[in-house]
Scaffold this motif. Sequence first.
Motif, PDB file in Angstrom:
ATOM      1  N   ASP A  16       0.846  -1.191   0.000  1.00 32.15           N
ATOM      2  CA  ASP A  16       0.000   0.000   0.000  1.00 32.15           C
ATOM      3  C   ASP A  16       0.885   1.246   0.000  1.00 32.15           C
ATOM      4  O   ASP A  16       1.518   1.584   0.992  1.00 32.15           O
ATOM      5  CB  ASP A  16      -0.896  -0.054   1.244  1.00 32.15           C
ATOM      6  CG  ASP A  16      -1.915   1.068   1.294  1.00 32.15           C
ATOM      7  OD1 ASP A  16      -1.655   2.147   0.730  1.00 32.15           O
ATOM      8  OD2 ASP A  16      -2.969   0.868   1.927  1.00 32.15           O
ATOM      9  N   ALA A  20       0.018   4.401  -0.170  1.00 32.11           N
ATOM     10  CA  ALA A  20      -0.466   5.518   0.656  1.00 32.11           C
ATOM     11  C   ALA A  20      -0.209   5.263   2.134  1.00 32.11           C
ATOM     12  O   ALA A  20       0.105   6.191   2.891  1.00 32.11           O
ATOM     13  CB  ALA A  20      -1.955   5.752   0.407  1.00 32.11           C
ATOM     14  N   ALA A  21      -0.336   4.020   2.564  1.00 31.79           N
ATOM     15  CA  ALA A  21      -0.072   3.712   3.972  1.00 31.79           C
ATOM     16  C   ALA A  21       1.390   4.021   4.299  1.00 31.79           C
ATOM     17  O   ALA A  21       1.705   4.496   5.396  1.00 31.79           O
ATOM     18  CB  ALA A  21      -0.393   2.241   4.256  1.00 31.79           C
ATOM     19  N   ALA A  64       1.694   7.737   4.660  1.00 27.90           N
ATOM     20  CA  ALA A  64       1.100   8.151   5.936  1.00 27.90           C
ATOM     21  C   ALA A  64       2.088   7.925   7.081  1.00 27.90           C
ATOM     22  O   ALA A  64       2.251   8.777   7.958  1.00 27.90           O
ATOM     23  CB  ALA A  64      -0.191   7.374   6.191  1.00 27.90           C
ATOM     24  N   VAL A  74      -3.475  10.046  -4.039  1.00 27.37           N
ATOM     25  CA  VAL A  74      -3.484   8.714  -4.644  1.00 27.37           C
ATOM     26  C   VAL A  74      -4.105   8.905  -6.017  1.00 27.37           C
ATOM     27  O   VAL A  74      -5.317   9.129  -6.123  1.00 27.37           O
ATOM     28  CB  VAL A  74      -4.313   7.718  -3.809  1.00 27.37           C
ATOM     29  CG1 VAL A  74      -4.452   6.397  -4.546  1.00 27.37           C
ATOM     30  CG2 VAL A  74      -3.658   7.502  -2.450  1.00 27.37           C
ATOM     31  N   VAL A 134      -6.643  -0.944  -2.868  1.00 23.32           N
ATOM     32  CA  VAL A 134      -5.452  -0.615  -2.088  1.00 23.32           C
ATOM     33  C   VAL A 134      -4.541   0.232  -2.991  1.00 23.32           C
ATOM     34  O   VAL A 134      -4.238  -0.177  -4.114  1.00 23.32           O
ATOM     35  CB  VAL A 134      -4.707  -1.897  -1.660  1.00 23.32           C
ATOM     36  CG1 VAL A 134      -3.418  -1.556  -0.930  1.00 23.32           C
ATOM     37  CG2 VAL A 134      -5.608  -2.765  -0.791  1.00 23.32           C
ATOM     38  N   PRO A 135      -4.134   1.427  -2.514  1.00 26.00           N
ATOM     39  CA  PRO A 135      -3.384   2.337  -3.390  1.00 26.00           C
ATOM     40  C   PRO A 135      -2.065   1.740  -3.889  1.00 26.00           C
ATOM     41  O   PRO A 135      -1.228   1.311  -3.107  1.00 26.00           O
ATOM     42  CB  PRO A 135      -3.119   3.553  -2.484  1.00 26.00           C
ATOM     43  CG  PRO A 135      -4.243   3.549  -1.512  1.00 26.00           C
ATOM     44  CD  PRO A 135      -4.488   2.072  -1.237  1.00 26.00           C
ATOM     45  N   CYS A 182       1.261   6.663  -4.658  1.00 29.61           N
ATOM     46  CA  CYS A 182       0.923   7.835  -3.853  1.00 29.61           C
ATOM     47  C   CYS A 182       1.972   8.900  -4.120  1.00 29.61           C
ATOM     48  O   CYS A 182       3.168   8.670  -3.957  1.00 29.61           O
ATOM     49  CB  CYS A 182       0.868   7.469  -2.366  1.00 29.61           C
ATOM     50  SG  CYS A 182       0.288   8.832  -1.331  1.00 29.61           S
TER      51      CYS A 182
END
Lengths: 595, 595
Positions: free
Chosen positions: A416, A418-419, A422, A447, A455-456, A459
């Motif tokens: 992922d 993006a996770a 983050a 995204v 699920v991205p 990103c």
Amino acid sequence: MPLSINQLNAASPAEAVALLDGVYEHSPWIAEKALAARPFKSLQHLKHAMARVVNDAGADAQLGLIRAHPELAGKAMTTNTLTAESTNEQRKAGLTDCTPEELEKIRQLNAAYGAKFGFPFILAVRGPRGTGLQKQEIIDTFERRVDNHVDFERAESLRNIHRIAEIRLNDKFGVTPALGNDVWDWHEQLAEHSDPGFKEKGQLTVTYLTDAHRACAAQIAALMREVGFDTVEIDAVGNVVGRYEASVPGARALLTGSHYDTVRNGGKYDGRLGIFVPIACVRELVRQGRRLPFGFEVVAFAEEEGQRYKATFLGSGALIGHFNPDWLLQKDAQGVTMREAMQQAGLREQDIPAIQRAPARYLGFVEVHIEQGPVLNELELPLGIVTSINGGVRYVCEVIGMASHAGTTPMDRRRDAAAAVAELMVYAEQRAAQDGDSVATVGMLEVPSGSINVVPGRCKFSLDMRAPTNAQRDAMVADVLATLDAIVQRRGLRQTRELAMQASAAPSAPDWQQRWERAVDALGVPLFRMPSGAGHDAMKLHEVMPQAMLFVRGLNAGISHNPLESSTNDDIELAVNAFQHLLDDLAKEQTPTTP
Amino acid sequence: MPLSINQLNAASPAEAVALLDGVYEHSPWIAEKALAARPFKSLQHLKHAMARVVNDAGADAQLGLIRAHPELAGKAMTTNTLTAESTNEQRKAGLTDCTPEELEKIRQLNAAYGAKFGFPFILAVRGPRGTGLQKQEIIDTFERRVDNHVDFERAESLRNIHRIAEIRLNDKFGVTPALGNDVWDWHEQLAEHSDPGFKEKGQLTVTYLTDAHRACAAQIAALMREVGFDTVEIDAVGNVVGRYEASVPGARALLTGSHYDTVRNGGKYDGRLGIFVPIACVRELVRQGRRLPFGFEVVAFAEEEGQRYKATFLGSGALIGHFNPDWLLQKDAQGVTMREAMQQAGLREQDIPAIQRAPARYLGFVEVHIEQGPVLNELELPLGIVTSINGGVRYVCEVIGMASHAGTTPMDRRRDAAAAVAELMVYAEQRAAQDGDSVATVGMLEVPSGSINVVPGRCKFSLDMRAPTNAQRDAMVADVLATLDAIVQRRGLRQTRELAMQASAAPSAPDWQQRWERAVDALGVPLFRMPSGAGHDAMKLHEVMPQAMLFVRGLNAGISHNPLESSTNDDIELAVNAFQHLLDDLAKEQTPTTP
């Protein structure tokens, strides 16, 4: 007959409260408590004493004070039940003169604001010369503020109430910030010039060498001549240079100034404050028939914002020999090259090299600038001492993982993107906060073509990191990038990153910073030291001579690069006074003392 | 004369290695080591033994194996130095027949892939019937995989090598997955029908009641009749219903099926596998002249994907009385209402209520479906037992802070909307992982109009959270939303959130799940239980009768809703065998034993 501090100090408690009637709307308790601090040394002392009573009163009492205020252009206005002070203020802002459409707009905003916050919208609508904010500015500010968080609005309301009280006290005591008013007027007059397409919309935009830009230069030059500079010229890149010569032939000079160009739809004070404040100082010197033992050179820089051409700091850069001839070939959005624009403006590119200053001829560089941030406003301080102009780096990054079904891909089998970003964002925020005066920002985050159930796989984001010294910045950047590498590695992802910008920090010269500190201290304003997060012309001069900056509070959460950028005549008056103090201080240092 | 397991078991070590020559490219060490496990019980046993040798060999040996393979359509092909097996495979995929443009494209991909990963791209290009993947599919897969992470590609290469070995062993042993091949063919034939605008591009799109959709229904009905169903009809919503009657009059029936509509540019197996696998079972029953002691009803559902009209699960919903008459007024992109589409298709809306099944007439519902996720593929398992269809909720959210200057706003004075969302994302990921089989995804993420030097004032994002039971899901959702509230509160922000979807979990009925488990176990395939993250028709039937699903591995990282969705004839054969076992098992249960 205006009130005097002595009169207030001598009055009986009941009389004294009566004398301060109406300063804080329907809230005589503030005067009652503040009067315990008598005798007051000055009007400034009284203002602070009253503000402190409010700030120490606790949330309930503060809310009561806020609620004691009428709605803006509300029922109390239309039914003539406002206090005399409010009536006067709302009338001067043109609010008693609204069209039905404007009244309806304000009515809706009042309803929305009241429903959200549970208290009325409060804005100090009067400025210098009694004119103050215009209806449209008031409505724009209202629209902006209705979106704020309740905590912020509560504090912002109190700040506006203090400003209203300051104006009312000035009235009672017959005090006029005359220098501040004049400098305010100069900003208003200069803001009459705006580029085509913006002027029609009432927006301020002055980009390099447009007609509006050249009109600004001419107006600044005229003002310099009018107040009594010895020489005034527009140089080969469009800088307006005014010199007020020293009492001693051949003495070195103090250099100051800031830029007169603006961003698109910008504010009136960004840059220009640093031109007009020293011009006001020269006017006072001329009025006093006084020369300083050093020259005083005020430069209105033609270009700092890099809007029409990508040539940020062109004006101040030219003074240190940093004019890049490649810039001349750059085209603006209409296809006009910088060379053509300069020719049209009558500027001679062959004269540019001669602009470069010999550092040995100068004592140093100082610059006054509006803060462009929220700090002084939040702390209710009119002035701030700049310790350093932060160095910064910017990256544009992308993390690449693997897009997959949000329902069918277990957490431990995801890649992922993006996770991962983050996780980095949480780290970067903590890492910057750990330094105290570093900042790290992920301002762009996306995204691309993201879906709620995917699920991205990618990103994109930006990283902007700044700190008061290069070493502090570099340590933070190293930590953040190492963390990004580790996250990407651990999660089995890939990344791309591109360095988009890198700028060195410009720490203030200690002796020049101390001169500003002595000046601010002498005004009775609490000292507050802070880095400058934004870049300024002083960064360029820093490369060849000592420099230090003074910040002036921006109202409205310190908003800048926006028409709502604002300052007050009282704050500007303090900035002029501080600059005068610095000049006096320096004059004493430069005068040879008899042994 | 094909090789037999007995022959291999009896051969001398050297002979045995020679018999397995070429199964794994240029790597006889794999056969040597695997032969230590002789005697093999079956071909399946041999395949597993060889694969295990590779998987246990360590990274260096695996990399050596991968590098022993030729480039796809590379120099070895054009210079005729491939192994006989590779030549055969590349020829069958049409790679020896590429246009110069295709060869150049593949050459570029080989170069990019080799430079990135340090090993050649490996893809099992042969499918059943020897035709296998087409050139364009190969190029598309290549383009997709070159973007992957190296760890993933290494594992994906090994999986493809195992698949190549499986095909080569089938050849050596003269084994043909005949049922799998037929069912594979049925998918290929049905995929000939595609909606206008997609068919021309070679894309598969079959949406509710289009001409392609009706052609699919007709083709499925014809196949059902051909294999020997007793009754076949297209019902009032377009479902194709085939019944194979019980040996006992009035006996209850087993219901099964899945959907034949597709998403836009979808895959060939999603839904359709659950139609064709039971049809193959009926064909075998008919061939054996055998009746079961229960009825067997296979339904090809007309609508599950909600593509043309927002009427997801229309087909299976109609069987439980969930047809919503409001849907009839919905218009498609061309303005055609569902009512008009149904009339045009000769469907009578007044007959819809009669579709509703009486649950008491049924034993339960089972559904075979491609996994649409990466799990079975990663674990190298052909089949998986579904424990529950996850319940899910979706939110669309926005956090609102205050946009401010990235340089001038200290970390402790920010109201950064994106930093808050990042904090939530880190929490949500950990919270879902903590459950083991919950999932939480932020699939949409955006700072609208974000700038590199502006602290985000707004951040929009989606939240998709799923778990095998409603209680587990609700506990996770409560924790995540409470954390969001706390973050927003602590940081002085605001939020909006909108519930976009909520679906109940559908846990498998334990006895039905156990029937699938016994069937898979009987095939010698390791049991693997997993929740279904995606929704399926079984969710609707779940509301009125017991249900359980069987998953079939998807290749290519389990990609679905994409033309690269794929299965193999061997896996499909196993799915048919499992279904046959379940029917036999149930037949034994339903046959009254004599006391």
